[in-house]
Design a protein around this motif. Sequence first.
Motif, PDB file in Angstrom:
ATOM      1  N   LEU A  12       0.821  -1.208   0.000  1.00 49.05           N
ATOM      2  CA  LEU A  12       0.000   0.000   0.000  1.00 49.05           C
ATOM      3  C   LEU A  12       0.856   1.259   0.000  1.00 49.05           C
ATOM      4  O   LEU A  12       0.541   2.229  -0.681  1.00 49.05           O
ATOM      5  CB  LEU A  12      -0.940   0.000   1.204  1.00 49.05           C
ATOM      6  CG  LEU A  12      -2.048  -1.049   1.162  1.00 49.05           C
ATOM      7  CD1 LEU A  12      -2.816  -1.060   2.473  1.00 49.05           C
ATOM      8  CD2 LEU A  12      -2.979  -0.826  -0.008  1.00 49.05           C
ATOM      9  N   ALA A  13       1.953   1.238   0.756  1.00 50.39           N
ATOM     10  CA  ALA A  13       2.848   2.400   0.778  1.00 50.39           C
ATOM     11  C   ALA A  13       3.454   2.640  -0.600  1.00 50.39           C
ATOM     12  O   ALA A  13       3.711   3.770  -0.991  1.00 50.39           O
ATOM     13  CB  ALA A  13       3.961   2.197   1.808  1.00 50.39           C
ATOM     14  N   GLY A  14       3.658   1.555  -1.345  1.00 54.16           N
ATOM     15  CA  GLY A  14       4.238   1.654  -2.680  1.00 54.16           C
ATOM     16  C   GLY A  14       3.224   1.912  -3.775  1.00 54.16           C
ATOM     17  O   GLY A  14       3.583   1.973  -4.949  1.00 54.16           O
ATOM     18  N   SER A  45       3.209   7.109  18.136  1.00 58.95           N
ATOM     19  CA  SER A  45       1.848   7.088  17.586  1.00 58.95           C
ATOM     20  C   SER A  45       1.800   6.285  16.294  1.00 58.95           C
ATOM     21  O   SER A  45       0.743   5.881  15.850  1.00 58.95           O
ATOM     22  CB  SER A  45       1.374   8.513  17.311  1.00 58.95           C
ATOM     23  OG  SER A  45       2.098   9.066  16.212  1.00 58.95           O
ATOM     24  N   GLY A  46       2.966   6.083  15.672  1.00 53.97           N
ATOM     25  CA  GLY A  46       3.049   5.384  14.391  1.00 53.97           C
ATOM     26  C   GLY A  46       3.249   6.326  13.226  1.00 53.97           C
ATOM     27  O   GLY A  46       3.550   5.893  12.116  1.00 53.97           O
ATOM     28  N   GLU A  47       3.105   7.626  13.464  1.00 57.57           N
ATOM     29  CA  GLU A  47       3.196   8.585  12.361  1.00 57.57           C
ATOM     30  C   GLU A  47       4.599   8.635  11.750  1.00 57.57           C
ATOM     31  O   GLU A  47       4.738   8.657  10.523  1.00 57.57           O
ATOM     32  CB  GLU A  47       2.767   9.977  12.805  1.00 57.57           C
ATOM     33  CG  GLU A  47       2.679  10.944  11.637  1.00 57.57           C
ATOM     34  CD  GLU A  47       1.999  12.256  11.996  1.00 57.57           C
ATOM     35  OE1 GLU A  47       1.956  13.124  11.111  1.00 57.57           O
ATOM     36  OE2 GLU A  47       1.514  12.413  13.121  1.00 57.57           O
ATOM     37  N   LEU A  53       8.008   4.696   5.940  1.00 58.76           N
ATOM     38  CA  LEU A  53       7.647   3.629   5.001  1.00 58.76           C
ATOM     39  C   LEU A  53       7.134   4.206   3.691  1.00 58.76           C
ATOM     40  O   LEU A  53       7.404   3.677   2.623  1.00 58.76           O
ATOM     41  CB  LEU A  53       6.614   2.686   5.617  1.00 58.76           C
ATOM     42  CG  LEU A  53       6.201   1.502   4.746  1.00 58.76           C
ATOM     43  CD1 LEU A  53       7.402   0.629   4.371  1.00 58.76           C
ATOM     44  CD2 LEU A  53       5.140   0.673   5.450  1.00 58.76           C
ATOM     45  N   GLU A  54       6.414   5.306   3.768  1.00 62.48           N
ATOM     46  CA  GLU A  54       5.906   5.959   2.561  1.00 62.48           C
ATOM     47  C   GLU A  54       7.067   6.412   1.669  1.00 62.48           C
ATOM     48  O   GLU A  54       6.996   6.333   0.455  1.00 62.48           O
ATOM     49  CB  GLU A  54       5.032   7.142   2.952  1.00 62.48           C
ATOM     50  CG  GLU A  54       4.177   7.682   1.842  1.00 62.48           C
ATOM     51  CD  GLU A  54       3.138   8.651   2.382  1.00 62.48           C
ATOM     52  OE1 GLU A  54       2.027   8.651   1.835  1.00 62.48           O
ATOM     53  OE2 GLU A  54       3.418   9.397   3.336  1.00 62.48           O
ATOM     54  N   ALA A  63       8.514  -1.394   7.391  1.00 64.73           N
ATOM     55  CA  ALA A  63       7.166  -1.968   7.492  1.00 64.73           C
ATOM     56  C   ALA A  63       6.996  -2.655   8.842  1.00 64.73           C
ATOM     57  O   ALA A  63       5.941  -2.548   9.477  1.00 64.73           O
ATOM     58  CB  ALA A  63       6.919  -2.953   6.351  1.00 64.73           C
ATOM     59  N   GLY A  64       8.036  -3.340   9.296  1.00 60.19           N
ATOM     60  CA  GLY A  64       7.986  -3.992  10.609  1.00 60.19           C
ATOM     61  C   GLY A  64       7.868  -2.995  11.750  1.00 60.19           C
ATOM     62  O   GLY A  64       7.136  -3.223  12.717  1.00 60.19           O
TER      63      GLY A  64
END
Length: 134
Positions: A12-14, A45-47, A53-54, A63-64
Motif C-alpha cells: 500500500l505504501a508503494g 503514535s506510528g506517524e 515507510l511511505e 514496514a515492521g
Amino acid sequence: MDPISLGVLAALAGGAGGEVGKQCWRSLSALVRRPFQHAAAAVSSGEAELVALERDPQNAELAGRLNAALAVRAALEPEFGPELEQWHGEARAALASQVTNNTINDGTYYGTVLMTGTVNGGNHKHYHGTPPQE
C-alpha cells in the motif's frame, strides 16, 4: 489484534492496488495521524514510521516498525484497536479484489503483449508494428 501483514503495508505504501490501494493508504494515514490518546512519551503514535515507510516502501524493516507501532498503539488506545482491525479487513479485501490473473493461449503473438483486466467481446488482435503475413 491480528498482526498486519508487512507485505500489505509495503504494498500500500508503494501504491499497489491502484486507486483503491491509494485510498486504503490515505485511510490508514488519517487513522494514524489522529491525536494519540496515550501520555507515555516513549510510545510512538506510528506517524514517524508511516512517513518513513511511505518514503521507502520496499524497506521491510520500516514496514515492521510501523506494524509494531500500530500494535502497541492498538493495545494502549481503546478506540484505535477496533478501528485498525476494521481498516485491516477492508485493506485486505480491497487488495484481494484488485488481483488480475492473465492467461495467454490459442494463438501466435508477435511483438509486445499487453495484459489487462476483463476484455469482453470477440476476437482481439494487437500488432506492434507491421502485422505478420498470413
